[in-house]
Design an enzyme around this catalytic site. Structure first.
Site, PDB file in Angstrom:
ATOM      1  N   HIS A  36       0.847  -1.182   0.000  1.00 20.43           N
ATOM      2  CA  HIS A  36       0.000   0.000   0.000  1.00 20.43           C
ATOM      3  C   HIS A  36       0.889   1.241   0.000  1.00 20.43           C
ATOM      4  O   HIS A  36       2.107   1.140   0.193  1.00 20.43           O
ATOM      5  CB  HIS A  36      -0.951   0.005   1.208  1.00 20.43           C
ATOM      6  CG  HIS A  36      -0.253   0.058   2.535  1.00 20.43           C
ATOM      7  ND1 HIS A  36      -0.140  -1.025   3.381  1.00 20.43           N
ATOM      8  CD2 HIS A  36       0.402   1.069   3.151  1.00 20.43           C
ATOM      9  CE1 HIS A  36       0.542  -0.684   4.448  1.00 20.43           C
ATOM     10  NE2 HIS A  36       0.886   0.586   4.340  1.00 20.43           N
TER      11      HIS A  36
HETATM   12  P1  TYD Z   1      -1.917  -3.973   7.939  1.00 22.86           P
HETATM   13  O1  TYD Z   1      -2.227  -2.598   7.454  1.00 22.86           O
HETATM   14  O2  TYD Z   1      -2.499  -5.135   7.197  1.00 22.86           O
HETATM   15  O3  TYD Z   1      -0.353  -4.161   8.031  1.00 22.86           O
HETATM   16  P2  TYD Z   1       0.741  -4.089   6.852  1.00 22.86           P
HETATM   17  O4  TYD Z   1       0.157  -3.186   5.812  1.00 22.86           O
HETATM   18  O5  TYD Z   1       1.940  -3.498   7.506  1.00 22.86           O
HETATM   19  O6  TYD Z   1       0.991  -5.435   6.338  1.00 22.86           O
HETATM   20  O7  TYD Z   1      -2.369  -4.050   9.461  1.00 22.86           O
HETATM   21  C1  TYD Z   1      -2.718  -5.243  10.118  1.00 22.86           C
HETATM   22  C2  TYD Z   1      -3.820  -4.969  11.135  1.00 22.86           C
HETATM   23  O8  TYD Z   1      -3.369  -4.091  12.161  1.00 22.86           O
HETATM   24  C3  TYD Z   1      -5.031  -4.325  10.503  1.00 22.86           C
HETATM   25  O9  TYD Z   1      -6.183  -4.944  11.073  1.00 22.86           O
HETATM   26  C4  TYD Z   1      -4.968  -2.888  10.948  1.00 22.86           C
HETATM   27  C5  TYD Z   1      -4.232  -2.961  12.259  1.00 22.86           C
HETATM   28  N1  TYD Z   1      -3.411  -1.784  12.552  1.00 22.86           N
HETATM   29  C6  TYD Z   1      -3.763  -0.951  13.583  1.00 22.86           C
HETATM   30  O10 TYD Z   1      -4.777  -1.156  14.277  1.00 22.86           O
HETATM   31  N2  TYD Z   1      -2.985   0.131  13.864  1.00 22.86           N
HETATM   32  C7  TYD Z   1      -1.875   0.396  13.140  1.00 22.86           C
HETATM   33  O11 TYD Z   1      -1.172   1.387  13.459  1.00 22.86           O
HETATM   34  C8  TYD Z   1      -1.507  -0.464  12.056  1.00 22.86           C
HETATM   35  C9  TYD Z   1      -0.294  -0.194  11.229  1.00 22.86           C
HETATM   36  C10 TYD Z   1      -2.304  -1.540  11.791  1.00 22.86           C
END
Ligand code: TYD
Length: 135
Positions: free
Chosen positions: A49
């Protein structure tokens, strides 16, 4: 594309190492959020992303991983394998994190609180946005 890496100064002595990170000094923005990834499964690619506004510094404080940066025109792969090096990721940059060692802990310092509206999760949409702005 310029890759911006920070080399933090460890305070080492006979007892070991300590790295301190302060906002606006070691980290070039106000730190509003810190999160970290660990126990990442073998073969997993995370991220995929971009953000409209968010800036981040990534530090692999244990183990190693790779970060692929993509600004819509070119890509760069940056290995992170030292607890004293930080990778700056600006807004409007597509990122993918992969090749995590089984012991990897990737810590992220973020300039904003979590906001789902700040995410661009569709790659075509990302390309359209950055290419339109470059015109
Ligand atoms: P995600 O965005 O899928 O992680 P990445 O893009 O780094 O692989 O995030 C995983 C989960 O964690 C999703 O349910 C959202 C949650 N999350 C939060 O609650 N707070 C945060 O600061 C972040 C980065 C993720």
């Amino acid at each position: 594309m310029q890759v911006v890496k920070y080399m933090f100064q460890p305070h080492g002595d006979e007892r070991g190492q300590l790295v301190a990170l302060e906002e606006y000094k070691d980290i070039p923005f106000e730190i509003k959020r810190v999160y970290y990834l660990y126990d990442t499964m073998n073969g997993v690619v995370r991220g995929k992303h971009a953000h409209k506004k968010l800036e981040q510094i990534l530090v692999c404080i244990h183990g190693s991983c790779k970060i692929k940066l993509d600004n819509g025109f070119e890509t760069k792969v940056v290995p992170l394998e030292k607890p004293y090096e930080g990778l700056y990721i600006s807004s409007e940059m597509w990122r993918e994190m992969y090749d995590f060692s089984s012991d990897a802990v990737l810590m992220v310092f973020a300039s904003e609180l979590y906001d789902e509206n700040d995410y661009i999760r569709d790659y075509e949409e990302f390309l359209e946005m950055v290419r339109q702005k470059a015109q």
